[in-house]
Design an enzyme around this catalytic site. Structure first.
Site, mmCIF file in Angstrom:
data_model
loop_
_atom_site.group_PDB
_atom_site.id
_atom_site.type_symbol
_atom_site.label_atom_id
_atom_site.label_comp_id
_atom_site.label_asym_id
_atom_site.label_seq_id
_atom_site.Cartn_x
_atom_site.Cartn_y
_atom_site.Cartn_z
ATOM 1 N N HIS A 1 -6.063 -6.537 -1.519
ATOM 2 C CA HIS A 1 -5.027 -5.598 -1.058
ATOM 3 C C HIS A 1 -3.851 -6.326 -0.391
ATOM 4 O O HIS A 1 -3.998 -6.940 0.647
ATOM 5 C CB HIS A 1 -5.670 -4.592 -0.089
ATOM 6 C CG HIS A 1 -4.932 -3.283 0.007
ATOM 7 N ND1 HIS A 1 -4.513 -2.569 -1.095
ATOM 8 C CD2 HIS A 1 -4.547 -2.545 1.080
ATOM 9 C CE1 HIS A 1 -3.913 -1.457 -0.696
ATOM 10 N NE2 HIS A 1 -3.916 -1.419 0.614
ATOM 11 N N SER B 1 0.847 -1.193 0.000
ATOM 12 C CA SER B 1 0.000 0.000 0.000
ATOM 13 C C SER B 1 0.887 1.249 0.000
ATOM 14 O O SER B 1 1.817 1.322 -0.801
ATOM 15 C CB SER B 1 -0.921 -0.070 1.227
ATOM 16 O OG SER B 1 -1.996 0.787 1.089
ATOM 17 N N ASP C 1 -8.552 -5.696 -5.656
ATOM 18 C CA ASP C 1 -8.210 -4.512 -4.862
ATOM 19 C C ASP C 1 -8.378 -3.261 -5.720
ATOM 20 O O ASP C 1 -7.700 -3.113 -6.739
ATOM 21 C CB ASP C 1 -6.747 -4.651 -4.417
ATOM 22 C CG ASP C 1 -6.265 -3.444 -3.633
ATOM 23 O OD1 ASP C 1 -7.100 -2.639 -3.174
ATOM 24 O OD2 ASP C 1 -5.029 -3.314 -3.479
#
Lengths: 489, 489
Positions: free
Chosen positions: B452, B176, B427
């Protein structure tokens, strides 16, 4: 004279020797300043100012302060979509770098290139706090190479947008400290410059990457190559000066001998003045008459050695080297006397002194074979010196942390591309640069007879073949970068 | 309910929707905080603190302030000279990222790797000004990605030196925002990391690089792929909520319907609460039961749609989506009521809010096909919002100036190497990442069913083959980087 003075190298293209023990810096830079002023007229560039952010890397209220950063621009050969050549300004007035980088102007028509010379923050007139810029560490704190690179990035992006020419390939050029900035810009901002041409860029002169004696060994080698006698005379002259210095009335006697305009206050001034002549002449050992630091004849090291070798053996070594130094300080023959203790400060110089006390820590020492007397590098002394002047701690490992340098061949072999490291082995700074190809597109162009960024000087009819060839190769490589770039659209 | 609210996406892994009109941010992050606290025990890491410099890019007196930056370390498998795997901490407590990045622990024995998880400045306990860190822009100003990268550089260099293992190859990992940092670290500090593994790193979610509707289109696609009816029910539910909101006693009625613990003050709280359930469930659409944001079953999007599709056609759309949202907020079945207006602030959250108001400007809008009601992105409103909270101007073009992103294929095709961009198409952040190989060593590993940074989670016996294969490829590529590195010694 102190027996083993520690010297601080303060300027990248103008080596200033400072005896730390004195805690007073010597600046012998007047000629450069005069040159800067003189060169301001009749240049083929328009002057512009860009509203620049004070601090790119914090978001405090004071970070948002705007200052006006100067840049020079020439659009004569350019149309929308054509290449943009940017010069990464170094530690001084941008006009001076433009005047000494005629190469870019020479090749602009061939590439239909827009030329942009960006002045480095805190130099010239690009002073974030005006005349107060050097007043304290609160203001000087914003002077460093990373902020300068970010300035370039912001200006380049904005310029392309304003010209509605976002697809123009940008090539970044730089010499000396500007060359370091050009390399680092290509490495850190590959999305903004497709390649970098870095002439005499000593990006490895930091920390313990190269031997600390490299620089002065290279200076010594220049004189040794010119004449063994010359090398030995210079090497032996310091002892004569030292012997003089312990005699009665040493200072007035040395002043007379050195033809100073007024009596010097310290023997080290005389020593540094001589020292500087030999270093700068090595850096400016150009194949043609030139006026980079000072007006000098072609191959001035050879000329100095001719002067030294031309003396009868009876003359003292000190007399011989003083006659040689006269070539450097008085080639035009107009100087009636010299002023080794002129410590007039200028913005440019003060700025580099700051950079040398914060990030640009380049340790230099002499070896036994050096033409210079012994100097050591003592980090503790440097810290004391810098704390004393600025109250600021040097960060000696920061440049190598931020930009690398150790094992550069291995690191860049599989990373990065499109960089030319051009160097001339006469230039002592060459030893801190990249002298071998790293990969198919990170190229070292090295000439045996070249001096400090000689390839960036305007072409002349009397340029030697090797210099013509070096520039031809640079043009060919730049062309290949641009061709590659356009072919991918 | 405002007819066309503009939403601010404030958290990279936890999307927080904020109605700018309110000028009050909503934070629904309690579950994460609980998780962080719970996960602190029994982790296989030692906690260390590094004395870090406040500001790497200025040399003002305040730049030299030292703060203590936390990192976790595991030396179990390592000996001098072996590889070092560094996790680039993101916007929260480092324990949480370590707990959710079991992949590194899983592969450490194979590589005999030292594991280091570095906490990001201004998150967790790595607070430069302690509890005052978020007090003003004077302190918050030092929170940004470039300073964080420099922190990592300084720690890595120091760590290698302290371990007398300067030659250890370093691979940097991140998921991320941490994945963005890992990529940028490899690009900016290639001398300190031989490669980067970036999972779900939306480095292209800035400026105008990708369409602004990409993120919410991807969320919508997840639900559409699960069931067309499900997609249409969610899409249609907002109008029902809006219709409710103009009725008498709207707030108590909506509160009852949403089973809130106390009456809500604003309809937008209810809307945002629903909105978030669909976004986070898409992000966490893992193939196995997991507890990333909240405890959830395997493939929770499918499970949500099963709930929606299981209703009789007579039920309102709003009732259906509320039942689906209950899966997200109450999978364990322990929640008696919900608290959509809980705006408890925590350091981690406040920090990302600041980053979203300064550098991390990620414009997001919805398209007509979206399951969400229309939202626009209005830079002027964002500026007003941020000026109102912080008195600080966003710098919307800074990330692309500093790190690039436009035409990334062309830029990195001839520059850079050794980066894995891993993404799962479930995601929504995948759309802002790199989904195609850029070169032979800048590789995109994309799975259709991944969510994710699922690849960074600990291996489980019930992992599907595609996930096992993705991780196998990552290991193989990392091994090739390390082999290349050692072969050049």
């Amino acid at each position: 004279m102190a027996s083993s003075p520690t010297l601080l190298v303060l300027l990248i293209f103008t080596v200033t020797t400072t005896t730390i023990a004195e805690l007073t810096p010597n600046f012998f830079h007047q000629s450069l300043i005069n040159h800067q002023i003189n060169s301001k007229s009749n240049i083929p560039y328009q002057t512009q100012f860009f509203p620049q952010l004070l601090d790119h890397f914090t978001f405090n209220p004071q970070s948002y302060k705007i200052f006006y950063q100067k840049y020079l621009i020439n659009k004569k050969y350019w149309a929308r979509g054509d290449p943009i050549f940017v010069y990464a300004g170094n530690e001084g007035d941008i006009e001076w770098f433009a005047a000494n980088t005629g190469f870019m102007l020479d090749i602009a028509p061939k590439f239909r290139a827009l030329l942009v010379f960006i002045e480095h923050r805190f130099y010239g007139v690009s002073l974030p706090f005006g005349m107060d810029s050097y007043k304290s560490t609160e203001t000087l704190g914003y002077l460093n190479s990373q902020q300068a690179l970010a300035d370039f990035a912001v200006i380049i992006r904005s310029l392309k947008q304003n010209l509605s020419s976002e697809t123009s390939p940008v090539v970044i050029f730089g010499g000396s400290y500007g060359g370091m900035l050009a390399v680092w810009f290509r490495l850190k901002y590959p999305h903004l410059a497709i390649g970098a041409v870095a002439s005499s860029a000593p990006i490895l002169q930091f920390d313990e990457i190269i031997p600390w004696t490299s620089f002065y060994d290279a200076v010594s080698q220049d004189y040794k190559d010119a004449s063994l006698n010359c090398y030995e005379v210079i090497k032996g002259s310091w002892a004569e000066l030292e012997a003089l210095s312990v005699q009665r009335d040493a200072l007035p006697r040395i002043s007379r001998l050195f033809r100073t305009c007024k009596n010097i206050q310290s023997v080290s001034s005389a020593r540094d003045w001589l020292w500087k002549a030999f270093v700068y002449t090595a850096m400016a050992n150009y194949p043609t008459e030139a006026n980079f630091m000072m007006p000098l004849p072609a191959y001035p090291v050879t000329e100095m050695c001719k002067i030294i070798d031309g003396f009868s053996t009876k003359a003292t070594k000190l007399n011989k080297v003083l006659a040689a130094a006269n070539l450097y300080y008085n080639y035009t023959g107009t100087q009636k006397c010299f002023d080794p203790e002129n410590r007039t400060d200028t913005h440019g110089l003060y700025g580099w002194k700051w950079q040398s006390c914060t990030e640009m820590i380049m340790p230099m020492t002499t070896s036994n074979d050096s033409i210079f007397p012994p100097v050591t590098f003592d980090m503790e002394k440097l810290v004391k010196y810098c704390m004393n002047i600025y109250g600021t701690m040097p960060r000696p490992h920061w440049i190598t942390t931020e930009f690398g340098g150790y094992r550069i061949e291995q690191v860049l072999k599989r990373f990065g591309s499109n960089i030319i490291f051009s160097n001339g082995m006469q230039d002592p700074w060459s030893r801190g640069s990249v002298l071998k190809n790293i990969s198919g597109s990170i190229i070292a162009l090295v000439t045996e007879k070249g001096a400090h960024h000689v390839d960036f000087r305007s072409a002349r009819k009397d340029d030697p073949d090797w210099l013509v060839e070096q520039r031809r190769q640079e043009v060919e490589i730049i062309q290949s970068w641009i061709d590659d770039y356009y072919s991918e659209f």
